[in-house]
Design a protein around this motif. Structure first.
Motif, PDB file in Angstrom:
ATOM      1  N   HIS A  29       0.826  -1.202   0.000  1.00 42.74           N
ATOM      2  CA  HIS A  29       0.000   0.000   0.000  1.00 42.74           C
ATOM      3  C   HIS A  29       0.868   1.263   0.000  1.00 42.74           C
ATOM      4  O   HIS A  29       0.562   2.236  -0.688  1.00 42.74           O
ATOM      5  N   ASN A  61      -5.050   8.372   1.372  1.00 43.49           N
ATOM      6  CA  ASN A  61      -6.229   8.071   2.198  1.00 43.49           C
ATOM      7  C   ASN A  61      -6.659   6.617   2.045  1.00 43.49           C
ATOM      8  O   ASN A  61      -7.022   5.951   3.023  1.00 43.49           O
ATOM      9  N   ASN A  62      -6.628   6.131   0.827  1.00 44.46           N
ATOM     10  CA  ASN A  62      -6.987   4.731   0.601  1.00 44.46           C
ATOM     11  C   ASN A  62      -5.994   3.793   1.268  1.00 44.46           C
ATOM     12  O   ASN A  62      -6.373   2.770   1.856  1.00 44.46           O
ATOM     13  N   ASP A  91      -6.525   3.667   4.991  1.00 39.28           N
ATOM     14  CA  ASP A  91      -7.688   2.824   5.286  1.00 39.28           C
ATOM     15  C   ASP A  91      -7.325   1.344   5.213  1.00 39.28           C
ATOM     16  O   ASP A  91      -7.690   0.553   6.089  1.00 39.28           O
ATOM     17  N   GLU A  92      -6.596   0.958   4.181  1.00 34.34           N
ATOM     18  CA  GLU A  92      -6.207  -0.444   4.012  1.00 34.34           C
ATOM     19  C   GLU A  92      -5.251  -0.895   5.112  1.00 34.34           C
ATOM     20  O   GLU A  92      -5.368  -2.003   5.641  1.00 34.34           O
ATOM     21  N   GLU A  96      -4.858   0.357   8.153  1.00 33.72           N
ATOM     22  CA  GLU A  96      -5.484   0.314   9.473  1.00 33.72           C
ATOM     23  C   GLU A  96      -6.366  -0.902   9.672  1.00 33.72           C
ATOM     24  O   GLU A  96      -6.483  -1.423  10.777  1.00 33.72           O
ATOM     25  N   LYS A  97      -6.964  -1.400   8.608  1.00 35.85           N
ATOM     26  CA  LYS A  97      -7.862  -2.550   8.760  1.00 35.85           C
ATOM     27  C   LYS A  97      -7.211  -3.871   8.358  1.00 35.85           C
ATOM     28  O   LYS A  97      -7.841  -4.931   8.448  1.00 35.85           O
ATOM     29  N   ARG A 145     -10.172  11.417   4.267  1.00 36.84           N
ATOM     30  CA  ARG A 145     -10.614  10.030   4.417  1.00 36.84           C
ATOM     31  C   ARG A 145     -10.926   9.452   3.044  1.00 36.84           C
ATOM     32  O   ARG A 145     -11.029  10.175   2.047  1.00 36.84           O
ATOM     33  N   ARG A 146     -11.121   8.155   3.035  1.00 36.27           N
ATOM     34  CA  ARG A 146     -11.491   7.453   1.811  1.00 36.27           C
ATOM     35  C   ARG A 146     -12.989   7.599   1.563  1.00 36.27           C
ATOM     36  O   ARG A 146     -13.802   7.422   2.480  1.00 36.27           O
ATOM     37  N   ASP A 179     -16.368   6.284  -0.309  1.00 36.78           N
ATOM     38  CA  ASP A 179     -16.943   5.128  -1.009  1.00 36.78           C
ATOM     39  C   ASP A 179     -17.318   5.501  -2.438  1.00 36.78           C
ATOM     40  O   ASP A 179     -17.170   4.708  -3.368  1.00 36.78           O
TER      41      ASP A 179
END
Length: 514
Positions: free
Chosen positions: A55, A127-128, A131-132, A134-135, A176-177, A179
């Motif tokens: 990432h 941002n993407n 998100d990736e 962190e999860k 943030r990401r 949708d």
């Protein structure tokens, strides 16, 4: 010196993009081809790496994008200044580039729009990636590696916002990401104060969680020094003198950098990623892959001649004003300005070449010497020099930021010592008596000396325009340089691209006086 074939360069160039990180939300903002592809063969996981790198590297890759650090970047940060002119022929580039050089920049400027889409594209990918990461359930469950990966991405996001806020002023804050990627076009602008607050958080987090250095196979990955160095510039821009001095001193005290690299060596292939380098965009090339893992940065500024001197567009040439600014005998002048050679004046390049005057090319007597590549590589790969790294932040810049901040705080002795260390390095390659130490401890006099030294030391390195703006002397300086159309209250910033205003359906508001 043949770094173009060095294996480590593939880690931040050839092997950066994978399908897993080509998020659909990138497509709206990015209009350049994605370069490179990740494979296990190209990038096996060493002990000091992690699965998060899939990432992270996707964001790094955009540093080399055409709309981030190439054509539009050169126009907006250098050609707009008093130190450079467009060069080439008068009509080359059309109204879009002429506006960058002589003002005002068009609201329909394709290059202003490229910077907007390029840096917001990198923000989107950051941002993407955040998100990736962190999860993610990583193959190597290590919290330290996770925080380090987040720090790299947040550095790149913070740097992107710093560029955008200086270029455009009031800009959307996208943190943030989304949708639905289309929603990003409808985010209202935030004030520069809000943007600075946000990016300071990113860079502060990066400084606290990045390593001091990386293994040589990861040359170019950002460090705590890079984060503190950019933070120093962020604070300096806002006249937060104490914070700027503190951040700069973090870099100086880290022990990772020094002024041992000679000025004549810094900008060539053998000077890449030296002790002078704090933040440097990596590029590489080979006979089999001459462009896809590099940048067009050097080619755009290359000599526009013929045969062996057909090196590029001939843009971004040193101005008369810059040429006249050097002290007598300053060796940095010849390393910055490449002169055409005449029968009566043999002007040799750093590679001991003679550039003939206008050989089937355009009437530019000067070119940017700092981007001239090694002729052996030009012969073995191509004349476009796509392998040349881009220096974003050098150690000398950090020292001069420390000098400026210290002087503004009244710490004139500290400021003078820092300033003279830069002059001392420069005169190592000069005749005795050249570039003597500055003796004055008068704050006003030192301010003038520090500003002059920034201009000379960092000439053609994309700081001059931003320096003039933050010093509040842009209009007078531009008018003195013959750029009479520059108007205070308008031209310190680029226009918000009309394309983006249209996409937002009027949510975005144009900058003043455009």
């Amino acid at each position: 010196m043949m770094k173009t074939f060095a294996k480590y360069k593939t880690h931040l160039t050839a092997a950066l993009i994978v399908t897993a990180i080509c998020f659909t939300s990138c497509e709206k903002f990015l209009d350049t081809d994605r370069q490179g592809a990740y494979t296990e063969e190209d990038y096996p996981y060493p002990e000091n790496s992690s699965a998060y790198d899939l990432h992270v590297f996707g964001v790094y890759n955009d540093l080399r994008a055409y709309s981030v650090h190439t054509d539009a970047f050169i126009n907006a940060t250098s050609i707009r200044s008093d130190d450079a002119d467009k060069g080439s022929t008068a009509e080359d580039g059309g109204a879009d580039v002429i506006g960058m050089d002589n003002f005002p920049v068009l609201t329909t400027s394709g290059r202003a729009n490229a910077l907007w889409t390029g840096f917001y594209g990198m923000i989107t990918k950051a941002n993407n990636a955040i998100d990736e990461i962190e999860k993610a359930e990583p193959a190597q469950p290590n919290e330290h590696l996770k925080q380090q990966a987040l720090a790299e991405v947040r550095f790149l996001r913070g740097y992107s916002y710093f560029m955008l806020v200086r270029l455009f002023g009031n800009i959307p804050l996208i943190d943030r990401r989304f949708d639905d990627p289309a929603q990003q076009s409808n985010v209202k602008q935030s004030s520069p104060d809000a943007i600075y607050s946000f990016l300071e958080e990113d860079l502060t987090f990066a400084a606290a969680n990045l390593p001091l250095s990386w293994d040589s196979k990861f040359a170019g990955r950002v460090t705590s020094g890079a984060a503190n160095g950019i933070l120093a510039k962020v604070y300096l821009t806002q006249k937060k003198w104490s914070a700027a001095l503190g951040a700069a001193n973090q870099v100086i005290g880290s022990g990772q950098y020094d002024l041992s690299t000679s000025y004549s060596k810094i900008f060539g292939e053998d000077g890449e990623n030296s002790k002078e380098s704090v933040f440097e965009v990596q590029a590489t090339a080979s006979p089999s892959i001459p462009q896809n893992n590099g940048t067009q940065y050097a080619s755009i500024q290359g000599v526009r001649g013929e045969n062996d001197w057909n090196l590029g567009w001939g843009w971004n040439v040193p101005s008369d004003m810059l040429e006249a600014a050097y002290e007598v005998g300053d060796p940095r002048k010849e390393r910055t300005i490449l002169y055409a050679s005449t029968a009566s004046d043999k002007s040799y390049s750093i590679h001991n070449e003679l550039m003939p005057i206008y050989p089937g090319g355009v009437p530019n007597p000067r070119y940017n010497h700092k981007i001239l590549s090694n002729p052996s590589l030009r012969r073995s790969i191509n004349r476009g020099s796509w392998w040349m790294n881009i220096r974003i932040l050098r150690y000398a810049d950090v020292i001069l930021m420390a000098a400026e901040a210290a002087n503004e705080l009244g710490q004139t002795e500290e400021a003078r010592t820092a300033l003279n260390s830069i002059r001392e390095r420069a005169r190592r390659e000069a005749l005795a008596g050249t570039l003597p130490d500055i003796a004055s401890n008068n704050q006003t006099e030192l301010r003038t000396h520090i500003r002059h030294e920034r201009r000379i030391e960092l000439a053609m390195e994309h700081d001059r325009f931003f320096d003039l703006v933050r010093w509040g002397i842009a209009e007078k300086t531009m008018h003195d340089a013959g750029k009479k159309n520059f108007k205070a209250g308008r031209d310190e910033l680029l226009p918000i691209p009309q394309t983006q205003i249209d996409l937002s359906k009027g949510v975005l508001i144009q900058n003043n006086n455009y």
